[in-house]
Design a protein around this motif. Structure first.
Motif, PDB file in Angstrom:
ATOM      1  N   ALA A 170      -8.030  -5.539  -1.954  1.00 62.60           N
ATOM      2  CA  ALA A 170      -6.693  -5.780  -2.511  1.00 62.60           C
ATOM      3  C   ALA A 170      -5.893  -6.703  -1.602  1.00 62.60           C
ATOM      4  O   ALA A 170      -5.133  -7.563  -2.071  1.00 62.60           O
ATOM      5  CB  ALA A 170      -5.952  -4.464  -2.704  1.00 62.60           C
ATOM      6  N   LEU A 171      -6.056  -6.558  -0.312  1.00 63.34           N
ATOM      7  CA  LEU A 171      -5.331  -7.392   0.646  1.00 63.34           C
ATOM      8  C   LEU A 171      -5.876  -8.829   0.664  1.00 63.34           C
ATOM      9  O   LEU A 171      -5.116  -9.772   0.922  1.00 63.34           O
ATOM     10  CB  LEU A 171      -5.423  -6.777   2.041  1.00 63.34           C
ATOM     11  N   ALA A 172      -7.153  -8.978   0.363  1.00 61.89           N
ATOM     12  CA  ALA A 172      -7.768 -10.313   0.354  1.00 61.89           C
ATOM     13  C   ALA A 172      -7.417 -11.105  -0.893  1.00 61.89           C
ATOM     14  O   ALA A 172      -7.621 -12.323  -0.928  1.00 61.89           O
ATOM     15  CB  ALA A 172      -9.279 -10.186   0.476  1.00 61.89           C
ATOM     16  N   ASN A 173      -6.880 -10.442  -1.888  1.00 61.49           N
ATOM     17  CA  ASN A 173      -6.500 -11.117  -3.120  1.00 61.49           C
ATOM     18  C   ASN A 173      -5.324 -12.062  -2.831  1.00 61.49           C
ATOM     19  O   ASN A 173      -4.297 -11.637  -2.302  1.00 61.49           O
ATOM     20  CB  ASN A 173      -6.113 -10.077  -4.167  1.00 61.49           C
ATOM     21  N   PRO A 174      -5.449 -13.341  -3.155  1.00 56.28           N
ATOM     22  CA  PRO A 174      -4.364 -14.290  -2.840  1.00 56.28           C
ATOM     23  C   PRO A 174      -3.040 -13.944  -3.531  1.00 56.28           C
ATOM     24  O   PRO A 174      -1.967 -14.236  -3.014  1.00 56.28           O
ATOM     25  CB  PRO A 174      -4.884 -15.634  -3.349  1.00 56.28           C
ATOM     26  N   GLN A 175      -3.086 -13.328  -4.686  1.00 54.54           N
ATOM     27  CA  GLN A 175      -1.857 -12.964  -5.387  1.00 54.54           C
ATOM     28  C   GLN A 175      -1.132 -11.805  -4.709  1.00 54.54           C
ATOM     29  O   GLN A 175       0.054 -11.590  -4.930  1.00 54.54           O
ATOM     30  CB  GLN A 175      -2.169 -12.602  -6.826  1.00 54.54           C
ATOM     31  N   ALA A 176      -1.848 -11.053  -3.870  1.00 54.88           N
ATOM     32  CA  ALA A 176      -1.245  -9.889  -3.227  1.00 54.88           C
ATOM     33  C   ALA A 176      -0.572 -10.232  -1.908  1.00 54.88           C
ATOM     34  O   ALA A 176      -0.032  -9.346  -1.250  1.00 54.88           O
ATOM     35  CB  ALA A 176      -2.310  -8.818  -2.988  1.00 54.88           C
ATOM     36  N   MET A 177      -0.580 -11.491  -1.498  1.00 58.44           N
ATOM     37  CA  MET A 177       0.000 -11.860  -0.217  1.00 58.44           C
ATOM     38  C   MET A 177       1.479 -11.522  -0.120  1.00 58.44           C
ATOM     39  O   MET A 177       1.949 -11.087   0.911  1.00 58.44           O
ATOM     40  CB  MET A 177      -0.215 -13.347   0.062  1.00 58.44           C
ATOM     41  N   ARG A 178       2.208 -11.698  -1.179  1.00 54.21           N
ATOM     42  CA  ARG A 178       3.644 -11.385  -1.095  1.00 54.21           C
ATOM     43  C   ARG A 178       3.883  -9.882  -1.128  1.00 54.21           C
ATOM     44  O   ARG A 178       4.921  -9.396  -0.700  1.00 54.21           O
ATOM     45  CB  ARG A 178       4.400 -12.073  -2.211  1.00 54.21           C
ATOM     46  N   ASP A 179       2.880  -9.100  -1.642  1.00 50.43           N
ATOM     47  CA  ASP A 179       2.998  -7.638  -1.668  1.00 50.43           C
ATOM     48  C   ASP A 179       2.214  -6.986  -0.539  1.00 50.43           C
ATOM     49  O   ASP A 179       1.981  -5.778  -0.560  1.00 50.43           O
ATOM     50  CB  ASP A 179       2.479  -7.097  -3.001  1.00 50.43           C
ATOM     51  N   ALA A 180       1.821  -7.763   0.461  1.00 49.44           N
ATOM     52  CA  ALA A 180       0.990  -7.239   1.558  1.00 49.44           C
ATOM     53  C   ALA A 180       1.691  -6.113   2.301  1.00 49.44           C
ATOM     54  O   ALA A 180       1.059  -5.118   2.663  1.00 49.44           O
ATOM     55  CB  ALA A 180       0.613  -8.363   2.516  1.00 49.44           C
ATOM     56  N   SER A 181       2.976  -6.250   2.499  1.00 43.99           N
ATOM     57  CA  SER A 181       3.723  -5.204   3.210  1.00 43.99           C
ATOM     58  C   SER A 181       3.684  -3.887   2.441  1.00 43.99           C
ATOM     59  O   SER A 181       3.470  -2.819   3.030  1.00 43.99           O
ATOM     60  CB  SER A 181       5.163  -5.652   3.422  1.00 43.99           C
ATOM     61  N   ASP A 182       3.850  -3.960   1.134  1.00 46.66           N
ATOM     62  CA  ASP A 182       3.789  -2.745   0.317  1.00 46.66           C
ATOM     63  C   ASP A 182       2.385  -2.151   0.312  1.00 46.66           C
ATOM     64  O   ASP A 182       2.218  -0.923   0.381  1.00 46.66           O
ATOM     65  CB  ASP A 182       4.211  -3.041  -1.125  1.00 46.66           C
ATOM     66  N   LEU A 183       1.379  -3.019   0.258  1.00 46.65           N
ATOM     67  CA  LEU A 183       0.003  -2.537   0.302  1.00 46.65           C
ATOM     68  C   LEU A 183      -0.295  -1.819   1.610  1.00 46.65           C
ATOM     69  O   LEU A 183      -0.913  -0.747   1.618  1.00 46.65           O
ATOM     70  CB  LEU A 183      -0.979  -3.695   0.121  1.00 46.65           C
ATOM     71  N   ILE A 184       0.147  -2.382   2.711  1.00 46.94           N
ATOM     72  CA  ILE A 184      -0.084  -1.781   4.021  1.00 46.94           C
ATOM     73  C   ILE A 184       0.660  -0.453   4.139  1.00 46.94           C
ATOM     74  O   ILE A 184       0.114   0.533   4.641  1.00 46.94           O
ATOM     75  CB  ILE A 184       0.312  -2.757   5.148  1.00 46.94           C
ATOM     76  N   ASN A 185       1.888  -0.409   3.669  1.00 50.45           N
ATOM     77  CA  ASN A 185       2.658   0.840   3.724  1.00 50.45           C
ATOM     78  C   ASN A 185       2.010   1.938   2.884  1.00 50.45           C
ATOM     79  O   ASN A 185       1.899   3.090   3.324  1.00 50.45           O
ATOM     80  CB  ASN A 185       4.092   0.605   3.267  1.00 50.45           C
TER      81      ASN A 185
END
Length: 123
Positions: free
Chosen positions: A58-73
């Motif tokens: 999910a983190l490697a997905n280019p579209q998820a870069m702006r949501d990376a902080s939410d993914l990590i949390n």
């Protein structure tokens, strides 16, 4: 009748027969507890690795870069919850093992007392 309750050949001729049998019961209980710990640990590890792979993809997905902080949390919160839950399970396995060992020890103590009483009455 389990194999631990069956009489062993020539056990009655050994003065240490009851102690040998009691030691065998404790060894079998220890082996069972070790296997329960390993099963619990491996199932937890398998679940966590699956979640780690899902997080990494999910983190490697280019579209998820702006949501990376939410993914990590979200991943961190889930990881903390999983480790807390697993700690609880390990303590439950330890408590069950301690209870089973105490039951075996109590039974062996009663059997030893009966053996001592029987040997003191018999000539």
């Amino acid at each position: 009748m389990t194999s631990l309750q069956m009489s062993l050949p020539f056990l009655q001729f050994s003065p240490f027969g009851a102690a040998i049998l009691a030691g065998t019961k404790f060894q079998a209980e220890f082996a069972g507890a070790a296997l329960r710990y390993q099963i619990e640990g491996l199932s937890f590890w398998l679940d966590r690795v699956g979640k780690d792979v899902t997080f990494a993809s999910a983190l490697a997905n280019p579209q998820a870069m702006r949501d990376a902080s939410d993914l990590i949390n979200d991943f961190s919160a889930q990881m903390i919850t999983d480790y807390a839950r697993e700690t609880s399970r390990i303590f439950a396995v330890a408590a069950k093992t301690a209870n089973e060992t105490a039951t075996i020890a109590h039974g062996e103590a009663l059997r030893t007392i009966d053996d001592i009483a029987a040997s003191s009455v018999a000539p």
